[in-house]
Motif scaffolding. Structure first.
Motif, PDB file in Angstrom:
ATOM      1  N   GLU A 152      31.546  -5.765  54.521  1.00 60.86           N
ATOM      2  CA  GLU A 152      31.194  -4.456  53.959  1.00 60.86           C
ATOM      3  C   GLU A 152      29.940  -4.552  53.087  1.00 60.86           C
ATOM      4  O   GLU A 152      29.067  -3.674  53.145  1.00 60.86           O
ATOM      5  N   LEU A 153      29.834  -5.612  52.311  1.00 61.57           N
ATOM      6  CA  LEU A 153      28.660  -5.777  51.454  1.00 61.57           C
ATOM      7  C   LEU A 153      27.401  -6.022  52.277  1.00 61.57           C
ATOM      8  O   LEU A 153      26.352  -5.410  52.036  1.00 61.57           O
ATOM      9  N   GLU A 204      26.918  -5.208  55.365  1.00 57.89           N
ATOM     10  CA  GLU A 204      26.597  -3.999  56.137  1.00 57.89           C
ATOM     11  C   GLU A 204      25.720  -3.070  55.308  1.00 57.89           C
ATOM     12  O   GLU A 204      24.739  -2.495  55.804  1.00 57.89           O
ATOM     13  N   LYS A 205      26.045  -2.930  54.035  1.00 52.97           N
ATOM     14  CA  LYS A 205      25.218  -2.107  53.149  1.00 52.97           C
ATOM     15  C   LYS A 205      23.810  -2.686  53.025  1.00 52.97           C
ATOM     16  O   LYS A 205      22.820  -1.955  53.025  1.00 52.97           O
ATOM     17  N   VAL A 206      23.729  -4.018  52.934  1.00 52.76           N
ATOM     18  CA  VAL A 206      22.417  -4.667  52.853  1.00 52.76           C
ATOM     19  C   VAL A 206      21.602  -4.369  54.102  1.00 52.76           C
ATOM     20  O   VAL A 206      20.424  -4.005  54.027  1.00 52.76           O
ATOM     21  N   LEU A 209      21.762  -1.932  56.064  1.00 52.47           N
ATOM     22  CA  LEU A 209      21.395  -0.512  56.143  1.00 52.47           C
ATOM     23  C   LEU A 209      20.392  -0.121  55.058  1.00 52.47           C
ATOM     24  O   LEU A 209      20.012   1.050  54.955  1.00 52.47           O
ATOM     25  N   LEU A 268      20.906  -0.364  51.760  1.00 53.63           N
ATOM     26  CA  LEU A 268      21.616   0.310  50.670  1.00 53.63           C
ATOM     27  C   LEU A 268      22.018  -0.650  49.562  1.00 53.63           C
ATOM     28  O   LEU A 268      22.995  -0.411  48.853  1.00 53.63           O
ATOM     29  N   VAL A 269      21.267  -1.720  49.388  1.00 50.26           N
ATOM     30  CA  VAL A 269      21.657  -2.731  48.410  1.00 50.26           C
ATOM     31  C   VAL A 269      21.729  -2.163  46.994  1.00 50.26           C
ATOM     32  O   VAL A 269      22.576  -2.577  46.192  1.00 50.26           O
ATOM     33  N   GLU A 272      22.834   0.560  46.134  1.00 49.08           N
ATOM     34  CA  GLU A 272      24.063   1.339  45.967  1.00 49.08           C
ATOM     35  C   GLU A 272      25.280   0.452  45.730  1.00 49.08           C
ATOM     36  O   GLU A 272      26.364   0.939  45.419  1.00 49.08           O
ATOM     37  N   ILE A 273      25.098  -0.865  45.888  1.00 45.80           N
ATOM     38  CA  ILE A 273      26.213  -1.791  45.684  1.00 45.80           C
ATOM     39  C   ILE A 273      26.428  -1.977  44.186  1.00 45.80           C
ATOM     40  O   ILE A 273      25.490  -2.252  43.441  1.00 45.80           O
ATOM     41  N   ASN A 294      32.462  -2.596  44.183  1.00 45.55           N
ATOM     42  CA  ASN A 294      32.593  -2.979  45.593  1.00 45.55           C
ATOM     43  C   ASN A 294      33.179  -4.381  45.703  1.00 45.55           C
ATOM     44  O   ASN A 294      32.780  -5.285  44.981  1.00 45.55           O
ATOM     45  N   PRO A 337      15.711   1.252  52.551  1.00 37.95           N
ATOM     46  CA  PRO A 337      16.351   2.361  53.265  1.00 37.95           C
ATOM     47  C   PRO A 337      15.633   2.756  54.547  1.00 37.95           C
ATOM     48  O   PRO A 337      16.271   3.195  55.508  1.00 37.95           O
TER      49      PRO A 337
END
Length: 230
Positions: free
Chosen positions: A161-162, A164-166, A168, A170-171, A173-174, A178, A200
């Motif tokens: 999950e972490l 995946e954000k990277v 995308l 979206l780091v 936003e972590i 989380n 982004p």
């Protein structure tokens, strides 16, 4: 502190030799251990961030600290020093390794540095409240640990999950909220230190480096379990 200064034990040849070294430092203060290792103490613990971990690495013979492999490569064991209070309350989350931020796609958990670091861990517990001088800080115990299948499944989910954000972009936003066991948090002591990261829009941007940390509550549960079973 330069690695060329002071005592540096050779890498242990097996787990039994590593245990012998662990028993030899049990109960000793960090000032005693520093004297043995011929290493000067920092002016104060406030100015010596990282000192106590490096001291234990030297005495035990860790040969790969800071590298993307376990600290004892021939044994496949990662070393983590965990500061606790006198009644064994964990004082901070436990850093495991840097998080890769410039990869456009998620690396498989089993291929990650985190997986190799966390697969077999030696926790060394130091009684080291922030207001304790090095003369009062001491080695209180140790335990070898490997995650259970259930633990590993949760850690894998956190990682996926972490990362995946990277991927995308979206780091930023972590947050510390989380992750159930593993968090991703800024790790550079100097806020001016920056590294490349997927942004982004899919282009590279500059952000503070991140690291993977084990949550304090999870570490506390491990310690409580260790003490009940001993």
């Amino acid at each position: 502190m330069k690695r060329s200064e002071g005592y540096q034990a050779s890498p242990p040849q097996n787990t039994e030799q590593l245990k012998e070294r662990l028993f030899s430092i049990m109960g000793k203060s960090l000032s005693e251990l520093a004297t043995f290792a011929k290493i000067a103490l920092p002016v104060s613990p406030v100015h010596g961030k990282g000192f106590q971990g490096e001291l234990i690495e030297r005495l035990l013979g860790a040969s790969a600290p800071g590298l993307p492999i376990p600290d004892f490569p021939n044994l496949g064991i990662e070393l983590k020093t965990v500061p606790v209070s006198a009644d064994f309350k964990v004082l901070e989350s436990t850093f495991f390794c840097s998080a890769p931020l410039n990869e456009m796609r998620v690396r498989r958990f089993e291929d990650s540095i985190l997986f190799h670091k966390i697969s077999r861990v030696l926790f060394v517990f130091l009684v080291a409240p922030r207001d304790f001088a090095y003369e009062k800080r001491y080695v209180a115990g140790f335990r070898f640990w490997s995650p259970s299948k259930e633990d590993l499944a949760v850690i894998r989910q956190d990682y996926d999950e972490l990362m995946e954000k990277v991927s995308l972009g979206l780091v930023e936003e972590i947050s510390a909220r989380n992750g159930n066991v593993i968090q991703m948090r800024p790790k550079a002591a100097n806020g001016q230190a920056l590294t490349d990261c997927v942004g982004p829009a899919g282009t590279m941007i500059k952000v503070r480096p991140r690291g993977f940390y084990m949550r304090r509550i999870f570490m506390q549960n491990l310690i409580d379990g260790f003490r009940k079973s001993s």
